[in-house]
Design an enzyme around this catalytic site. Structure first.
Site, mmCIF file in Angstrom:
data_model
loop_
_atom_site.group_PDB
_atom_site.id
_atom_site.type_symbol
_atom_site.label_atom_id
_atom_site.label_comp_id
_atom_site.label_asym_id
_atom_site.label_seq_id
_atom_site.Cartn_x
_atom_site.Cartn_y
_atom_site.Cartn_z
ATOM 1 N N ASN A 195 0.791 -1.232 0.000
ATOM 2 C CA ASN A 195 0.000 0.000 0.000
ATOM 3 C C ASN A 195 0.826 1.286 0.000
ATOM 4 O OD1 ASN A 195 -2.605 0.768 -0.434
ATOM 5 N ND2 ASN A 195 -3.402 -0.185 1.414
ATOM 6 N N GLY A 217 5.962 -0.869 -3.034
ATOM 7 C CA GLY A 217 5.583 -2.256 -2.772
ATOM 8 C C GLY A 217 4.159 -2.504 -3.221
ATOM 9 N N ASP A 218 3.639 -1.627 -4.071
ATOM 10 C CA ASP A 218 2.247 -1.773 -4.494
ATOM 11 C C ASP A 218 2.076 -1.101 -5.861
ATOM 12 O OD1 ASP A 218 -0.678 -2.122 -4.252
ATOM 13 O OD2 ASP A 218 -0.201 -2.575 -2.172
ATOM 14 N N ASP A 219 0.893 -0.558 -6.160
ATOM 15 C CA ASP A 219 0.684 0.045 -7.471
ATOM 16 C C ASP A 219 1.696 1.175 -7.706
ATOM 17 O OD1 ASP A 219 -1.519 -1.619 -7.581
ATOM 18 O OD2 ASP A 219 -2.954 -0.050 -7.077
ATOM 19 N N LEU A 241 3.708 -2.783 -8.787
ATOM 20 C CA LEU A 241 2.729 -3.481 -9.619
ATOM 21 C C LEU A 241 2.408 -2.776 -10.929
ATOM 22 C CD1 LEU A 241 0.390 -4.637 -6.679
ATOM 23 C CD2 LEU A 241 2.288 -5.876 -7.734
#
Ligand SMILES: *[C@@H]1O[C@H](CO)[C@@H](O)[C@H](O)[C@H]1NC(C)=O
Ligand SMILES: *[C@@H]1O[C@H](CO)[C@@H](O)[C@H](O)[C@H]1NC(C)=O
Ligand SMILES: *[C@@H]1O[C@H](CO)[C@@H](O)[C@H](O)[C@H]1NC(C)=O
Ligand SMILES: *[C@@H]1O[C@H](CO)[C@@H](O)[C@H](O)[C@H]1NC(C)=O
Ligand SMILES: *[C@@H]1O[C@H](CO)[C@@H](O)[C@H](O)[C@H]1NC(C)=O
Ligand SMILES: *[C@@H]1O[C@H](CO)[C@@H](O)[C@H](O)[C@H]1NC(C)=O
Ligand SMILES: *[C@@H]1O[C@H](CO)[C@@H](O)[C@H](O)[C@H]1NC(C)=O
Ligand SMILES: *[C@@H]1O[C@H](CO)[C@@H](O)[C@H](O)[C@H]1NC(C)=O
Ligand SMILES: *[C@@H]1O[C@H](CO)[C@@H](O)[C@H](O)[C@H]1NC(C)=O
Ligand SMILES: *[C@@H]1O[C@H](CO)[C@@H](O)[C@H](O)[C@H]1NC(C)=O
Ligand SMILES: *[C@@H]1O[C@H](CO)[C@@H](O)[C@H](O)[C@H]1NC(C)=O
Ligand SMILES: *[C@@H]1O[C@H](CO)[C@@H](O)[C@H](O)[C@H]1NC(C)=O
Length: 410
Positions: A195, A217-219, A241
């Site tokens: 997030n 660590g996310d989008d 991501l």
């Protein structure tokens, strides 16, 4: 530059404030807020080359013709209980923010070195892999902003999502560097920087992102509900991501759209995906932020071209399986419609033998999915990447499906 911020002479900058750091309380928030209040209109605010300590929320919206020049570092405090109690709600899920910045004709710039330091490791350890922790703040929310340029900033270890652009139109964000990697200690936590998105758009139109470098660590960059006419180019993503459309369709019966999204010339290093679209199922299970589903609308006209991939797990991905934590099934129930994707002209390597996994809902099959000219090889052995997994993809263009897509929400 695409447009100019030069003011007519008659509106020459009327207020200039160079903010002093080093408040004896150890918290420079009041000095910063007072500079924004003084320079609200036709102002020029300068953060000099020093560290400013921010221990309280800031709401500096409603600015008009203001230059904000960041030559130093804004460092947010690690008083977790304070932030959990006070961060400012953004009006979407339960998300909240440490700083709301907004107005018309703003130029916020950091010369490539001005830094927003979120002290994220403290949050990564505290949250212990929890995705949506109520009150955990985004570093900055660009709110109610029009005709503005934000450029040359560095974001290091953001508390949660790095930035959110919402209720805004005609904003360009250029030359932004984001690094939300975990310290050695924080890395002991599983999914330590989950997030920590680079940026999310929500209720935003005509937004441009150029030359972003994002390690998260996310989008990396995400469009959420009612994001329209977004242009992105020359971005580079490490881990994370990639371009994420959604999740969308979380609010039962609500109409939400993602339309006219274009990304070109993007580099991906060890990302999970290059581009993907995610919708909730048509079943409502629990309620937002962590539950929901049953929303309607569409994701339409999404063009992702000329990408260079290095060890990407699954280049192109669609899932309509998103549901409450751990709830399975219902993948064919979403009425949220995905149409007119143009994804292709890529080169580089994948981790597995898949170009795409496209799980569309039986209740609203995907149409106009055109996936073309993906010149990819499997990183570990150099063979051509050939797999296309599909469910409910009508008349695929440029590819043939080689198997069924899994019912996973990714
Ligand atoms: C800011 O100050 C630091 C320490 O005084 C110095 O090393 C650095 O070069 C300065 N940066 C700029 C851009 O002036
Ligand atoms: C946060 O809120 C809780 C409950 O309302 C309160 O007990 C606590 O003192 C607050 N802490 C801070 C730092 O504001
Ligand atoms: C920020 O300030 C504006 C103007 O005072 C106000 O309308 C708005 O509700 C505030 N936003 C938040 C999240 O507190
Ligand atoms: C953190 O989460 C893990 C599960 O991922 C759990 O085993 C551990 O006990 C949690 N740590 C704390 C301090 O809650
Ligand atoms: C989109 O926003 C830019 C500023 O980033 C502005 O120059 C342009 O006119 C806007 N386009 C439309 C169609 O409103
Ligand atoms: C991306 O950067 C390259 C090199 O600077 C430039 O030639 C190209 O035009 C840029 N692409 C876009 C879409 O801005
Ligand atoms: C999203 O945009 C659509 C189309 O303009 C509009 O009907 C809908 O009300 C918007 N949704 C929200 C939640 O604002
Ligand atoms: C998307 O682009 C098309 C073609 O340029 C335009 O007709 C349509 O109005 C745009 N949609 C939105 C929501 O702006
Ligand atoms: C595609 O990307 C390459 C490498 O980034 C760049 O050199 C080239 O100009 C781009 N081509 C087009 C048509 O955008
Ligand atoms: C290369 O690796 C892929 C992915 O594991 C595999 O499907 C393929 O069969 C391998 N090719 C060869 C020649 O071993
Ligand atoms: C595909 O990539 C290979 C290796 O990078 C290159 O030699 C080849 O020319 C490319 N083919 C096409 C059709 O772009
Ligand atoms: C898909 O399969 C059909 C029938 O075998 C073949 O004619 C066509 O060329 C294939 N298309 C692609 C893009 O491989």
């Amino acid at each position: 530059m695409r447009f100019s911020f030069t003011l007519p002479a008659i509106f020459a900058v009327s207020v200039l404030a160079s903010i002093k750091s080093g408040d004896p309380s150890g918290d420079d928030t009041l000095a910063i807020l007072s500079a924004f209040a003084d320079c609200k209109k036709d102002g020029h605010i300068i953060f000099t080359n020093t560290t400013y300590h921010v221990g309280q929320v800031m709401n500096t919206t409603g600015l008009k013709n203001v230059d904000i020049e960041l030559k130093g570092t804004l460092e947010w405090s690690t008083d977790i209980q304070y932030w959990l109690n006070h961060s400012l709600p953004i009006g979407f899920q339960n998300q909240s923010s440490a700083w709301f910045l907004g107005g018309d004709n703003i130029h916020f710039y950091g010369h490539g070195y001005g830094t927003l330091f979120g002290n994220g490791d403290t949050w990564y350890i505290y949250s212990n892999g929890t995705s949506n922790l109520h009150g955990r703040p985004h570093a900055i929310t660009i709110w109610g902003t029009t005709n503005s340029l934000i450029e040359g900033l560095r974001f290091i270890k953001s508390q949660m999502w790095t930035s959110t652009v919402t209720r805004s139109e005609g904003v360009e964000l250029t030359n932004i560097y984001i690094n939300n990697s975990c310290s050695a200690e924080a890395s002991k936590v599983k999914r330590c920087n989950v997030n920590t998105d680079g940026v999310d758009t929500i209720y935003a139109n005509n937004i441009t992102f150029l030359r972003w470098t994002v390690e998260s660590g996310d989008d990396s960059i995400s469009m959420k509900q009612n994001s329209t006419n977004i242009y992105m180019a020359n971005n580079t993503f490490h881990k994370g991501l990639g371009y994420a459309m959604g999740s969308i369709g979380q609010y039962p019966g609500e109409l939400e759209i993602i339309e006219n999204i274009t990304a070109v010339d993007t580099y991906f290093y060890n990302t999970g995906y290059a581009g993907r679209v995610k919708s909730w199922t048509g079943r409502t299970t629990g309620s937002p932020p962590n539950g929901g589903g049953g929303g309607i609308g569409w994701a339409r006209n999404i063009s992702f071209t000329n990408f260079t991939l290095s060890s990407v797990d699954m280049p192109w991905y669609i899932t309509q399986c998103t549901s409450y934590n751990g709830v399975q099934g219902g993948c064919d129930t979403s009425k949220f419609k995905i149409e007119n994707m143009r994804w292709g002209n890529t080169r580089g390597t994948t981790d597995r033998n898949f170009v795409a996994s496209l799980q569309c809902s039986g209740a609203a099959p995907c149409t106009g999915v055109h996936i073309f000219d993906n010149n990819l090889t499997v990183e570990k052995n150099g063979t051509k990447t050939t797999g296309y997994l599909c469910s409910n993809v009508e008349a695929p263009e440029g590819f043939n499906c080689t198997g069924k897509a899994p019912n996973t929400s990714g």
